[in-house]
Scaffold this motif. Sequence first.
Motif, mmCIF file in Angstrom:
data_model
loop_
_atom_site.group_PDB
_atom_site.id
_atom_site.type_symbol
_atom_site.label_atom_id
_atom_site.label_comp_id
_atom_site.label_asym_id
_atom_site.label_seq_id
_atom_site.Cartn_x
_atom_site.Cartn_y
_atom_site.Cartn_z
ATOM 1 N N LEU A 234 0.906 -0.859 -0.158
ATOM 2 C CA LEU A 234 -0.280 0.326 0.237
ATOM 3 C C LEU A 234 0.541 1.283 -0.173
ATOM 4 N N ALA A 235 1.761 1.122 0.764
ATOM 5 C CA ALA A 235 3.210 2.495 1.026
ATOM 6 C C ALA A 235 3.860 2.667 -0.446
ATOM 7 N N GLU A 236 3.961 1.833 -0.652
ATOM 8 C CA GLU A 236 4.726 2.071 -2.208
ATOM 9 C C GLU A 236 4.475 2.229 -3.294
ATOM 10 N N ARG A 237 3.324 1.347 -3.547
ATOM 11 C CA ARG A 237 2.067 0.984 -4.721
ATOM 12 C C ARG A 237 1.038 2.624 -4.397
ATOM 13 N N VAL A 238 0.355 3.323 -3.533
ATOM 14 C CA VAL A 238 -0.604 3.213 -3.528
ATOM 15 C C VAL A 238 -0.549 4.427 -3.081
ATOM 16 N N ILE A 239 0.476 4.578 -1.860
ATOM 17 C CA ILE A 239 0.336 5.960 -1.175
ATOM 18 C C ILE A 239 1.475 6.744 -1.944
#
Lengths: 130, 587
Positions: free
Chosen positions: B221-226
């Motif tokens: 989530l951190a790398e690909r979205v946020i």
Amino acid sequence: MSARDAERAAGLAAALAHDVGKYLARIARNVPPGGDVPPALAAMLLADVFETHAGRPALARFDELAPDLAALTHDARLDEVRALLTTAASHERAARDGDPAALRALASLALAVESTLRALARDLRAGARP
Amino acid sequence: MTSQPRRAQRLRRPKLLIVDDGERYVELAHALLRDYDYATRCALPGPCWTCPERRGCKLTHAHDAREADEALARHPDVDVVLLDVAFDLPEARLLPSSEPDLERRRRLQGIAILAHLRRSRGDLPVVLMTSEEELAFEDAAEALAVDEFATLAGEAAFDARALSLLVERVLARRADAPEAGGYSWGHTPAMARLRRDATTLARTSLPMLLLGETGTGKSALAERVIHPATERKGPFVAVDLSALPETLVGAELFGTARGAFSGAVERAGRFERADGGTLLLDEIGNLSPEQQRMLLLVLQDGRITRLGESAARPVDVKVIAATNADLEASVRSGTFRADLYARLNPAAKLRLPPLRERIADLPELAASFVRKTFASGVDRALLARYLEAAGLDRQAGSALASAPHAELVIGRAPAAPTRGVVFVLARPSLTALEAHAWPGNVRELELLLKTAVVSALSDALAATEGQADATPPDSTRPASRRATGTTQQARIVPIPAKLVRELVAASWAPDAPRPKRGAESFEVRPGTTAHDVAVSLERQLYERLYGETSGDFEAMARRLLLGDATTNARRVRLRFNQLGLRARRKA
Ligand SMILES: Nc1ncnc2c1ncn2[C@@H]1O[C@H](COP(=O)(O)OP(=O)(O)OP(=O)(O)O)[C@@H](O)[C@H]1O
Ligand SMILES: [Mg+2]
């Protein structure tokens, strides 16, 4: 026209749209409408109209492909395009000398050729579909 | 990586690869599309026209399939390929083909190059620099119709403004596809809320706190979205604090000055490397008191001090902290600073639900992992090999190669798939997957599915090759095997129910050392309440039972509670989570 001929006609029209239409218009499209041809594009435009096909002009390529198509279908648009290309040839000298009006004329002729050939290809493709 | 000048990082622009037999598209890009980076076959960075070293060399974009491979090998980060379709090249430079008509091969070389690229790069966006009118052959148009990552430029092919709009659209589509950047959201309300909150908070400068069991997708989530949603130009940098020896954490995060300790060299830490971008601090609960103090300082005034230096340096970093531990409990027990916790913006913490709480999303996740498995790498090569062996690597009734493709279907096999391979997972197998507790969450599911489809496909390949060996060589020629009814049948690869059962049974293997019996200890610090003591003992009990039952919540329920074990298993699992315990990941 037989299905086979219709398919052949569609193929030739596609080749015209690509070899003549697209190659002519790819620079002309980027000229601001109604404006002068920017110097960065002028040389590319001249090359595309008069030298694309192994140094020969678009008109020469047209004359290679069009007669076969004309034999299959009498479409007035082929004559129209040939007239546009002949007019373009008459501007070559002035355009090469950098005359802005001649360059503008070349750009708009190129666009007219492209849209006519594209429409022709579209119609013949539709006609070839079962 | 670290030696990359900061300017370059800040100015990262989409990178295009132009594949064209002539020079015109490159020249057009030169004149009119200067907002992009371009991949070339040359070691020097930047587009050719700004190259200070350009001494009479030709533009070095790709002119044929081989050069496209070279450029992509040099630039794996290409965002979009602009691919011409007609290639007026000598026969030797065209891709090999069984098509006898040379003119036709030239006119469709771009389609062949697309299929060639697809063997290794299933989801790389490709814009074909042509329009339907110029495509002389219907089957070429069909090849494109089934390639979801290829776009016909149409008239935009030579209008620089229209082309850059198209490129932007392709890039944006990739960013908000259902699996945006490879992240599946599914349909549960909790995930919809998470998606909204994550993107909203990403745009602020505040730190973000991600909570969730192992494998629920915090790092992803951190790398690909946020990070993409922050629209920050700097890089995404992650540091797993549980994987670093405690003594190295400070140097790693904050950097060192020469001689800060014996052997220390002048080195930037992760904070500096993430400058202008995003830093993920994974397993933040593992920081020592001194490191917590330093981290608090950074969060308070946006400056870091390298170990052994006295002057602070400003850094502009979006901080994301993730953990699967119960930070609040650590604050209560005094192992995590309350003021640091408060700085992590706990009011806006994001909780990633365990897979068992979003089990309705399992089919969608499963389907996306099957696609992901075969999108690149060795598994994609395996898929290509299978399709070739089964005589399925051509489009029906045509000499045109088709791109390897794989998808997952649940329930019954489709009647007549026309492309790629369709893996079929039977209903009872889905039920078995849905009943599993998934202590390793999405990570465990991904691993299990990948294993299942790759084994099923390997078996199918072995069977096909075995058959080919058993028949006389003449009848194995591709032409005779092609496009028959039985051949098409080979597009369906069932995932055996037995395989699924075995994988589910083997899927949970606790790797952490089991708590030693009688080793329960409890450190009583000043201020510890009776409640803390009780919770701590309860946690130790749960942890021990968890190990002894190999993570079987029903078995735990039988030992802990009276009544129906199946129903109670849910309560046990709930309590297990409340206690901040986590399912350990598989080795
Ligand atoms: N929503 C999702 N869509 C696609 N893939 C996902 C999703 N969530 C997790 N994954 C995949 O599952 C695996 C585990 O995810 P990730 O590493 O982000 O978990 P985590 O919560 O950070 O785990 P840990 O606490 O152990 O670090 C990764 O391979 C990731 O790609
Ligand atoms: Mg993680």
